[in-house]
Write a protein that holds these residues in place. Structure first.
Motif: not given
Length: 94
Positions: A57-85
């Protein structure tokens, strides 16, 4: 709940907790790398596996690759929660 580095205050927010972070990019990268390495050694006393996601999480502020992976995980998590709901027939908060 918020997770990430607040741009104005420079504090890392983890839900209801927050902690100050260095303003310099190099300082944040060093802290992030140390947290990830310490997390990998989580089987040792004092260190823990909880340090790996915090370091990423700290590295995602400064490294673009880690930021993209964090964002991809966040989008996946929200989609999964919405599908479950949707399967449950309930409504999800935005």
């Amino acid at each position: 709940m918020t997770f990430g580095l607040h741009p104005q205050t420079g504090r890392l927010h983890l839900g209801k907790w927050s902690m100050p972070m260095p303003r310099s990019r190099v300082g944040r990268i060093i802290i992030g790398v140390l947290l990830v390495v310490g997390g990998i050694l989580g089987f040792l006393p004092i260190l823990g596996f909880w340090m790996v996601p915090l370091g990423l999480l700290v590295l995602s502020q400064d490294l673009p690759y880690v930021r993209r992976q964090r964002r991809r995980l966040a989008v996946w998590w929200v989609r999964k929660r919405r599908a479950r709901e949707a399967r449950r027939g309930g409504t999800m908060r935005p």
